[in-house]
Design a protein around this motif. Structure first.
Motif, PDB file in Angstrom:
ATOM      1  N   ALA A   1      12.528  -2.103  -1.989  1.00  0.00           N
ATOM      2  CA  ALA A   1      11.493  -1.908  -3.071  1.00  0.00           C
ATOM      3  C   ALA A   1      10.782  -0.527  -2.976  1.00  0.00           C
ATOM      4  O   ALA A   1      10.585   0.306  -3.952  1.00  0.00           O
ATOM      5  N   THR A   2      10.265  -0.235  -1.720  1.00  0.00           N
ATOM      6  CA  THR A   2       9.868   1.201  -1.378  1.00  0.00           C
ATOM      7  C   THR A   2      10.676   2.061  -1.223  1.00  0.00           C
ATOM      8  O   THR A   2      10.432   3.349  -1.630  1.00  0.00           O
ATOM      9  N   PHE A   3      12.071   1.932  -0.646  1.00  0.00           N
ATOM     10  CA  PHE A   3      12.960   2.907  -0.552  1.00  0.00           C
ATOM     11  C   PHE A   3      13.258   3.426  -2.156  1.00  0.00           C
ATOM     12  O   PHE A   3      13.389   4.344  -2.289  1.00  0.00           O
ATOM     13  N   LYS A   4      13.462   2.348  -2.928  1.00  0.00           N
ATOM     14  CA  LYS A   4      13.831   2.791  -4.281  1.00  0.00           C
ATOM     15  C   LYS A   4      12.716   3.641  -4.937  1.00  0.00           C
ATOM     16  O   LYS A   4      13.138   4.391  -5.883  1.00  0.00           O
ATOM     17  N   GLU A   5      11.585   2.977  -4.902  1.00  0.00           N
ATOM     18  CA  GLU A   5      10.548   4.108  -5.223  1.00  0.00           C
ATOM     19  C   GLU A   5      10.611   5.482  -4.876  1.00  0.00           C
ATOM     20  O   GLU A   5      10.175   6.480  -5.528  1.00  0.00           O
ATOM     21  N   LEU A   6      10.776   5.474  -3.619  1.00  0.00           N
ATOM     22  CA  LEU A   6      11.091   6.917  -3.058  1.00  0.00           C
ATOM     23  C   LEU A   6      12.070   7.879  -3.671  1.00  0.00           C
ATOM     24  O   LEU A   6      12.067   9.045  -3.728  1.00  0.00           O
ATOM     25  N   LEU A   7      13.369   6.977  -3.965  1.00  0.00           N
ATOM     26  CA  LEU A   7      14.270   7.626  -4.542  1.00  0.00           C
ATOM     27  C   LEU A   7      14.476   7.784  -5.957  1.00  0.00           C
ATOM     28  O   LEU A   7      15.691   8.404  -6.536  1.00  0.00           O
ATOM     29  N   THR A   8      13.387   7.211  -6.627  1.00  0.00           N
ATOM     30  CA  THR A   8      13.576   7.503  -8.279  1.00  0.00           C
ATOM     31  C   THR A   8      12.137   7.895  -8.954  1.00  0.00           C
ATOM     32  O   THR A   8      12.213   8.251  -9.958  1.00  0.00           O
ATOM     33  N   ARG A   9      11.063   7.858  -7.869  1.00  0.00           N
ATOM     34  CA  ARG A   9       9.701   8.055  -8.754  1.00  0.00           C
ATOM     35  C   ARG A   9       9.764   9.594  -9.167  1.00  0.00           C
ATOM     36  O   ARG A   9       9.323  10.001 -10.047  1.00  0.00           O
ATOM     37  N   HIS A  10       9.958  10.601  -8.349  1.00  0.00           N
ATOM     38  CA  HIS A  10       9.507  12.062  -8.520  1.00  0.00           C
ATOM     39  C   HIS A  10      10.980  12.882  -8.727  1.00  0.00           C
ATOM     40  O   HIS A  10      11.349  12.872  -7.627  1.00  0.00           O
TER      41      HIS A  10
ATOM     42  N   ILE B   1       1.027  -1.173  -0.044  1.00  0.00           N
ATOM     43  CA  ILE B   1      -0.009   0.035  -0.041  1.00  0.00           C
ATOM     44  C   ILE B   1       0.909   1.085   0.045  1.00  0.00           C
ATOM     45  O   ILE B   1       0.536   2.113  -0.664  1.00  0.00           O
ATOM     46  N   ALA B   2       1.794   1.280   0.867  1.00  0.00           N
ATOM     47  CA  ALA B   2       2.820   2.432   0.811  1.00  0.00           C
ATOM     48  C   ALA B   2       3.357   2.573  -0.393  1.00  0.00           C
ATOM     49  O   ALA B   2       3.599   3.866  -0.737  1.00  0.00           O
ATOM     50  N   ARG B   3       3.915   1.871  -1.192  1.00  0.00           N
ATOM     51  CA  ARG B   3       4.408   1.890  -2.505  1.00  0.00           C
ATOM     52  C   ARG B   3       3.628   2.663  -3.463  1.00  0.00           C
ATOM     53  O   ARG B   3       3.862   3.439  -4.191  1.00  0.00           O
ATOM     54  N   GLU B   4       2.310   2.159  -3.440  1.00  0.00           N
ATOM     55  CA  GLU B   4       1.502   2.560  -4.256  1.00  0.00           C
ATOM     56  C   GLU B   4       0.989   3.979  -3.740  1.00  0.00           C
ATOM     57  O   GLU B   4       0.884   4.970  -4.893  1.00  0.00           O
ATOM     58  N   LEU B   5       0.806   4.548  -2.585  1.00  0.00           N
ATOM     59  CA  LEU B   5       0.665   5.815  -2.278  1.00  0.00           C
ATOM     60  C   LEU B   5       1.906   6.838  -2.437  1.00  0.00           C
ATOM     61  O   LEU B   5       1.521   7.981  -2.991  1.00  0.00           O
ATOM     62  N   ILE B   6       2.954   6.310  -2.607  1.00  0.00           N
ATOM     63  CA  ILE B   6       4.163   6.989  -2.924  1.00  0.00           C
ATOM     64  C   ILE B   6       4.091   7.335  -4.460  1.00  0.00           C
ATOM     65  O   ILE B   6       4.932   8.341  -4.848  1.00  0.00           O
ATOM     66  N   CYS B   7       3.354   6.924  -5.215  1.00  0.00           N
ATOM     67  CA  CYS B   7       3.124   7.373  -6.469  1.00  0.00           C
ATOM     68  C   CYS B   7       2.520   8.659  -6.494  1.00  0.00           C
ATOM     69  O   CYS B   7       2.712   9.608  -7.498  1.00  0.00           O
ATOM     70  N   HIS B   8       1.811   9.232  -5.597  1.00  0.00           N
ATOM     71  CA  HIS B   8       1.412  10.450  -5.434  1.00  0.00           C
ATOM     72  C   HIS B   8       2.481  11.395  -4.984  1.00  0.00           C
ATOM     73  O   HIS B   8       3.137  11.136  -3.895  1.00  0.00           O
ATOM     74  N   GLN B   9       2.968  12.313  -5.833  1.00  0.00           N
ATOM     75  CA  GLN B   9       4.177  13.155  -5.375  1.00  0.00           C
ATOM     76  C   GLN B   9       4.068  13.994  -3.876  1.00  0.00           C
ATOM     77  O   GLN B   9       5.160  13.985  -3.120  1.00  0.00           O
ATOM     78  N   VAL B  10       2.902  14.274  -3.562  1.00  0.00           N
ATOM     79  CA  VAL B  10       2.731  14.788  -2.111  1.00  0.00           C
ATOM     80  C   VAL B  10       3.128  13.773  -1.106  1.00  0.00           C
ATOM     81  O   VAL B  10       3.586  14.248   0.001  1.00  0.00           O
ATOM     82  N   VAL B  11       2.755  12.809  -1.320  1.00  0.00           N
ATOM     83  CA  VAL B  11       2.841  11.533  -0.296  1.00  0.00           C
ATOM     84  C   VAL B  11       4.552  11.235  -0.251  1.00  0.00           C
ATOM     85  O   VAL B  11       4.888  11.274   0.771  1.00  0.00           O
ATOM     86  N   ALA B  12       5.138  11.303  -1.558  1.00  0.00           N
ATOM     87  CA  ALA B  12       6.764  10.831  -1.567  1.00  0.00           C
ATOM     88  C   ALA B  12       7.321  12.187  -0.657  1.00  0.00           C
ATOM     89  O   ALA B  12       8.458  11.566  -0.251  1.00  0.00           O
ATOM     90  N   LYS B  13       7.058  13.276  -1.084  1.00  0.00           N
ATOM     91  CA  LYS B  13       7.692  14.302  -0.535  1.00  0.00           C
ATOM     92  C   LYS B  13       7.391  14.355   1.088  1.00  0.00           C
ATOM     93  O   LYS B  13       8.412  14.653   1.680  1.00  0.00           O
ATOM     94  N   TYR B  14       6.262  13.962   1.392  1.00  0.00           N
ATOM     95  CA  TYR B  14       5.987  13.913   3.058  1.00  0.00           C
ATOM     96  C   TYR B  14       6.863  12.960   3.646  1.00  0.00           C
ATOM     97  O   TYR B  14       7.613  13.142   4.685  1.00  0.00           O
ATOM     98  N   VAL B  15       7.114  11.818   3.157  1.00  0.00           N
ATOM     99  CA  VAL B  15       7.827  10.646   3.532  1.00  0.00           C
ATOM    100  C   VAL B  15       9.580  10.824   3.585  1.00  0.00           C
ATOM    101  O   VAL B  15      10.228  10.831   4.528  1.00  0.00           O
ATOM    102  N   LEU B  16       9.605  11.401   2.220  1.00  0.00           N
ATOM    103  CA  LEU B  16      11.143  11.836   2.204  1.00  0.00           C
ATOM    104  C   LEU B  16      11.592  12.896   3.401  1.00  0.00           C
ATOM    105  O   LEU B  16      12.868  12.975   3.861  1.00  0.00           O
ATOM    106  N   GLU B  17      10.946  13.854   3.546  1.00  0.00           N
ATOM    107  CA  GLU B  17      11.087  14.857   4.673  1.00  0.00           C
ATOM    108  C   GLU B  17      10.771  14.401   6.082  1.00  0.00           C
ATOM    109  O   GLU B  17      11.143  15.205   7.023  1.00  0.00           O
ATOM    110  N   SER B  18      10.616  13.088   6.331  1.00  0.00           N
ATOM    111  CA  SER B  18      10.166  12.736   7.824  1.00  0.00           C
ATOM    112  C   SER B  18      11.296  11.757   8.068  1.00  0.00           C
ATOM    113  O   SER B  18      12.003  11.469   7.497  1.00  0.00           O
TER     114      SER B  18
END
Length: 359
Positions: A196-205, A156-173
């Protein structure tokens, strides 16, 4: 609870409403149960509720994904999606996942991820919902520390990270610091999922990642080097060096790349990875190492180490080959070899030129 378990055909809206009732019943506080009810009756109702909840999730999955050769009905999906987000059923379903059995957890995770792509009246509704519900990640990501829910929560987390606002929130937390621990969890499936989730965070947006790496360069790469690139686990080292190459070779991260390849300590880590028995790691390390060599503003200490280890490096690179023909790799390798082979000569020429200018 009247009619809660009554079997009848339900519309998509009614299905979601029914699911919500079942979830709220499953999440009720035990102290809210009237004392006059016998414990065995309460347990029976709870068991019946969870079974009905599982069946309802299957019905919802069928609407969203279709069944057999039949495609999902767009209107039914739209109605179901609108009701899910309207009543915040997404949230309580996420909270309820630990109470579900294994099969129902997987179905719930697939339902939630599918809803992120569904449209209502031609537009996605999930992005706007997530802007107001970013704290859901505070529920999902710590789930990596729990074997029972790590995988559905990770999906679920990986799919939510597809939203840029979510990725930014996680990256800054603080969650980003915790990933270095999750990736080292002993259970292979969980550590791989966290990776896999870590990679998604660092490559998606791209732009969001570049901003994060620029602002957090020091602590991030200290952690990355020590806990991932120098990990005792082969698979962790391999995945880490590949991801590092992907990040540094991305044009959005040009400033970060130049800063990373200006560090002698970072280059030493790549040279140490050349000593690995597995060629897969050697190859991934080469794709990062070539950036140090190609840097036209190499610090003197990096030049000195390259010259000091020139013969060893040239022998190693000459023997580094791919199983299948790869013209780009061969071209890169030839360029790196030429650059290292001529370093000493060029440095002497530059030194002589500087001496002449001073005299």
């Amino acid at each position: 609870m009247k009619g809660l378990f009554k079997p009848r055909s339900r519309t998509p809206v009614e299905l979601v409403q029914h699911l919500r009732e079942l979830i709220l019943f499953a999440l009720r506080n035990p102290s809210d149960v009237p004392k006059k009810k016998r414990e065995d009756k309460v347990r029976f109702l709870s068991s019946l509720s969870m079974a009905e909840l599982g069946k309802t999730l299957v019905e919802i999955r069928t609407i969203l994904f279709g069944e057999g050769q039949s495609e999902p009905n767009a209107e039914a999906c739209s109605q179901l999606t609108q009701e899910f987000f309207r009543e915040d059923t997404i949230r309580i379903l996420i909270v309820c996942i630990p109470k579900l059995d294994l099969g129902s957890r997987q179905i719930a995770a697939r339902v939630i991820t599918n809803l992120q792509k569904q449209k209502v009246q031609g537009r996605l509704v999930a992005p706007q919902y997530m802007e107001s519900n970013l704290d859901l990640l505070d529920i999902l990501l710590p789930g990596y520390a729990d074997d029972e829910i790590a995988l559905p929560y990770g999906l679920i987390a990986r799919e939510l990270i597809c939203h840029q606002v979510v990725a930014k929130y996680v990256l800054e937390s603080e969650h980003m610091r915790n990933f270095f621990e999750y990736i080292q969890i002993e259970t292979f499936e969980i550590s791989s999922d966290a990776q896999a989730t870590f990679k998604e965070l660092l490559t998606r947006h791209k732009s969001t990642v570049a901003e994060f790496l620029t602002n957090n360069f020091d602590w991030f790469f200290v952690e990355y080097n020590s806990k991932l690139l120098e990990s005792k686990e082969y698979i962790t080292r391999r995945q880490a060096v590949k991801l590092l190459g992907d990040m540094l070779l991305d044009r959005s991260n040009m400033v970060v790349m130049v800063r990373y390849v200006s560090s002698l300590d970072n280059m030493r880590i790549m040279m140490n990875l050349f000593r690995e028995e597995k060629k897969s790691i050697q190859m991934e390390a080469f794709h990062v190492f070539k950036l140090f060599v190609a840097n036209q503003s190499k610090p003197p200490e990096i030049i000195g180490v390259l010259i000091q280890n020139k013969n060893k490096l040239l022998r190693f690179l000459a023997g580094l080959t791919t199983e299948k023909e790869d013209e780009q790799f061969e071209a890169d390798k030839s360029q790196v070899i030429r650059e290292i082979a001529t370093l000493d000569t060029r440095e002497r020429a530059i030194t002589d030129s500087d001496n002449e200018a001073e005299s």
